[in-house]
Enzyme design. Structure first.
Site, mmCIF file in Angstrom:
data_model
loop_
_atom_site.group_PDB
_atom_site.id
_atom_site.type_symbol
_atom_site.label_atom_id
_atom_site.label_comp_id
_atom_site.label_asym_id
_atom_site.label_seq_id
_atom_site.Cartn_x
_atom_site.Cartn_y
_atom_site.Cartn_z
ATOM 1 C CE LYS A 291 -3.635 2.515 2.648
ATOM 2 N NZ LYS A 291 -4.448 2.466 3.784
ATOM 3 C CD GLU B 222 9.253 -6.010 7.201
ATOM 4 O OE1 GLU B 222 9.124 -4.911 6.730
ATOM 5 O OE2 GLU B 222 9.179 -6.344 8.492
ATOM 6 N N GLY C 253 -5.065 -1.683 4.925
ATOM 7 C CA GLY C 253 -3.902 -2.982 4.331
ATOM 8 C C GLY C 253 -4.815 -4.260 4.502
ATOM 9 N NE ARG C 254 -6.625 -3.780 10.670
ATOM 10 C CZ ARG C 254 -6.175 -2.483 10.765
ATOM 11 N NH1 ARG C 254 -4.935 -2.305 10.227
ATOM 12 N NH2 ARG C 254 -6.595 -1.489 11.583
ATOM 13 C CD GLU D 110 -2.195 -4.347 11.388
ATOM 14 O OE1 GLU D 110 -2.744 -4.044 10.380
ATOM 15 O OE2 GLU D 110 -0.888 -4.445 11.384
ATOM 16 C CG HIS E 116 -5.730 -35.802 16.846
ATOM 17 N ND1 HIS E 116 -6.016 -36.943 17.382
ATOM 18 C CD2 HIS E 116 -6.630 -35.644 16.061
ATOM 19 C CE1 HIS E 116 -6.941 -37.672 17.165
ATOM 20 N NE2 HIS E 116 -7.504 -36.891 16.012
ATOM 21 C CE LYS F 123 5.274 -0.823 10.087
ATOM 22 N NZ LYS F 123 4.355 -0.235 9.139
HETATM 23 O O1 F6P Z 1 2.992 -2.641 9.856
HETATM 24 C C1 F6P Z 1 1.876 -3.059 9.409
HETATM 25 C C2 F6P Z 1 1.138 -2.813 8.037
HETATM 26 O O2 F6P Z 1 1.181 -1.513 7.978
HETATM 27 C C3 F6P Z 1 -0.150 -3.357 8.154
HETATM 28 O O3 F6P Z 1 -1.083 -2.678 8.290
HETATM 29 C C4 F6P Z 1 0.195 -3.505 6.396
HETATM 30 O O4 F6P Z 1 -1.108 -4.558 5.976
HETATM 31 C C5 F6P Z 1 1.520 -3.978 6.346
HETATM 32 O O5 F6P Z 1 2.147 -3.295 7.234
HETATM 33 C C6 F6P Z 1 1.919 -3.712 4.907
HETATM 34 O O6 F6P Z 1 2.123 -2.561 4.563
HETATM 35 P P1 F6P Z 1 2.245 -2.245 3.064
HETATM 36 O O7 F6P Z 1 0.997 -2.680 2.204
HETATM 37 O O8 F6P Z 1 2.041 -0.599 2.967
HETATM 38 O O9 F6P Z 1 3.555 -2.693 2.704
#
Ligand code: F6P
Length: 568
Positions: free
Chosen positions: A220, A226, A290-291, A376, A407, A531
């Site tokens: 987003k 990452e 995002g979620r 979240e 189990h 972060k």
């Molecule tokens: O760190 C949490 C977050 O902001 C989530 O809410 C989001 O889904 C995820 O990181 C990834 O963010 P992006 O889509 O901006 O890379």
């Protein structure tokens, strides 16, 4: 939208639920409530019928929860007195209910059908037109990849789509892909890279052919460490691989990126900076959390591998549940009732966790997906006006597919000291109707689903244990108290439409809980500190002694341990 009544609701101070008459009545009710599920079912032969409701294709049995008709009545009063439905309407019409970011919350707009009337205009933006335009581009691109018209730089058709993203830019696509695998086009697969642990990128790409791989960088913000790091790793893997295997000349690198890398983001300027052609980028908007984004262009990997028609069906499923939540009467409104029962479990029965137990191997990532959606969203200690919450919020969501969980951890749900409400999910049709001789294996599977919810509800008394021949001190360990609350969700089959309904159901349950608690379910400031610190720690981790010495003694010692023991 700012002068609409919804704007006033969005900005209104939250009602403290604990000060409402309904809350007080629920507290008294909690003390007075008598009986057990055994008794309630015996007294009322209509109980299952009374507490079972259909929402689109989902058939939801709430009767094995620790509620009476009066509990539900009081919970509906609580919803009324905390303004849940007004807030729902504010969300659907684009009120800025995400107050800390001053944003509308419009994931429901992502799945409005083309030509929906009246058109939705928010903050001067024709939301419907924007959504349809992007969906059309995604579908068109997906068709070109699926048909082989879109090829890699060496002219080979795409066989693997690698989605690089994390959180909402990963969990939704992975979960849906896993759930709908039987719908994938033969010869096309999706893979996902999320973790910055380089193992993830290595393991995911090690047996892939760069000539037939399409990479989607999904973020987003397009700033997530990452995702950007993994995108760079995979870009290097792709270019090196193409040079080695197909003799790609350095001057053809830009063309290779254009043919093998696309992006999904709200920040198209950053996409261009990364080197991806914005013609090959699909946008979405700040009003999609995002979620809540799997139904936006974030689902491009799904549209490609499962097909644009399946993706459309998924969206139609979401929309069917949106319409149910928006229009069904409160007494039969399933997301409203499930959200309120969660409030009951958390705030009155003191449940801390909530298990989600899909009796469908294809839904094996659904609990992980729900963890981001619910935790979240509702893991908050302040309300949307910045004041402290007045009661417990959030629940720890967890789970595994049945029967594997049976189990492993069901022991604690059956006989532990804590109350763990659980949602059981199952489908009438198996994806693969296999038989063991004459035995239909799906029936064995579903017998477990029915047995577990029955055992949790009704337990086994000491007398019943004795009647089986056990005596003395051995009886207690074999007794089951029962009264362990569960909700059973069934549907005809795990189709794209049903999956969309299921996801939207949980989105709206989450919304209801947040609205009662007075919290903003649409921001996530709690992820920021870690972060920030990770970035600041980079020099210390790289060995800068002054930076290490400036850390607290625990962090400094851990970094030193790392530096001393790293051997490769
Ligand atoms: O760190 C949490 C977050 O902001 C989530 O809410 C989001 O889904 C995820 O990181 C990834 O963010 P992006 O889509 O901006 O890379």
């Amino acid at each position: 939208m700012t002068d609409a009544p919804e704007a006033a609701i969005a900005a209104a101070e939250p009602v403290d639920p604990t000060t409402t008459a309904a809350w007080e009545a629920l507290e008294e009710h909690d003390l007075e409530i008598a009986g057990s599920l055994r008794e309630w079912f015996a007294e009322d032969p209509q109980r299952a019928e009374r507490f079972t409701h259909d929402a689109a294709d989902l058939h939801v049995d709430l009767s094995k929860n620790l509620v009476t008709a009066e509990t539900i009545e009081l919970l509906l009063q609580l919803a009324d007195q905390t303004g849940v439905l007004e807030r729902r309407d504010a969300m659907y019409s684009g009120g800025h209910i995400n107050t800390t970011e001053d944003r509308a919350v419009l994931h429901t707009a992502l799945r409005r059908p083309a030509g929906a009337s009246p058109a939705l205009t928010v903050d001067g933006q024709d939301v419907d037109a924007d959504v349809q335009e992007v969906l059309g581009r995604v579908a068109d691109f997906a068709r070109r990849v699926r048909s082989g018209e879109w090829t890699g730089v060496t002219g080979k058709r795409i066989e693997t789509v690698v989605n690089i993203g994390i959180g909402g830019s990963d969990l939704g696509p992975v979960m849906v892909y896993e759930a709908l695998k039987p719908f994938a086009q033969e010869g096309l697969e999706a893979r996902f890279i999320s973790n910055i642990d380089p193992t993830d990128a290595y393991e995911t790409t090690k047996d892939l052919d760069p000539e037939t791989t399409l990479v989607i960088v999904a973020s987003k913000t397009f700033t997530t460490l990452e995702t950007i790091t993994n995108a760079k790793l995979v870009r290097a893997w792709l270019l090196d691989g193409l040079a080695e295997k197909a003799g790609l000349a350095p001057e053809k690198q830009a063309e290779a990126i254009a043919k093998h890398f696309i992006a999904v983001s709200t920040a198209l300027d950053k996409v261009a900076e990364f080197g991806i052609d914005t013609d090959n980028a699909f946008g979405f908007w700040s009003w999609v959390g995002g979620r809540y984004s799997v139904d936006s262009a974030i689902g491009t990997s799904l549209a490609i591998v499962l097909g644009p028609e399946a993706f459309e069906e998924l969206l139609a499923g979401f929309h069917a549940m949106d319409e149910h939540f928006r229009t069904a009467a409160p007494e039969v409104n399933v997301p409203l009732l499930m959200g309120l029962i969660n409030v009951w479990n958390v705030n009155f029965l003191e449940a801390e966790t909530h298990a989600v137990l899909p009796y469908s191997q294809y839904l094996h990532r659904f609990p992980a997906y729900l963890q981001q959606l619910t935790m979240e969203s509702n893991g908050k200690s302040v309300r949307w006006d910045g004041s402290p919450v007045t009661t417990e919020t959030g629940e720890i969501f967890w789970g595994e597919p049945g029967t594997n969980g049976q189990h492993a951890f069901y022991q604690l749900i059956h006989q532990g000291t804590r109350i763990i409400p659980a949602d059981f999910i199952a489908f009438a049709d198996p994806a693969h109707p296999l038989k063991d001789g004459e035995q239909d294996v799906h029936e064995l599977f579903l017998a477990n689903f029915f047995a577990q919810t029955k055992a949790l509800a009704f337990g086994k008394t000491a007398d019943e244990v004795r009647a089986e021949g056990t005596e003395g001190s051995l009886v207690a360990a074999r007794e089951f108290s029962g009264d362990r609350p569960t909700t059973s969700i069934m549907a005809p089959a795990l189709t794209p439409g049903v999956l969309g309904q299921l996801i939207a159901l949980y989105e709206h349950i989450t919304f209801v809980q947040g609205a009662v608690w007075g919290i903003n379910s649409f921001d996530q400031w709690g992820v920021e500190l870690g972060k920030q610190l990770a970035k600041g720690l980079a020099p210390a981790v790289a060995g800068d002694e002054d930076a290490i010495a400036a850390e607290d003694s625990s962090t400094a010692a851990l970094i030193r341990y790392y530096r001393e023991h790293r051997s490769v």
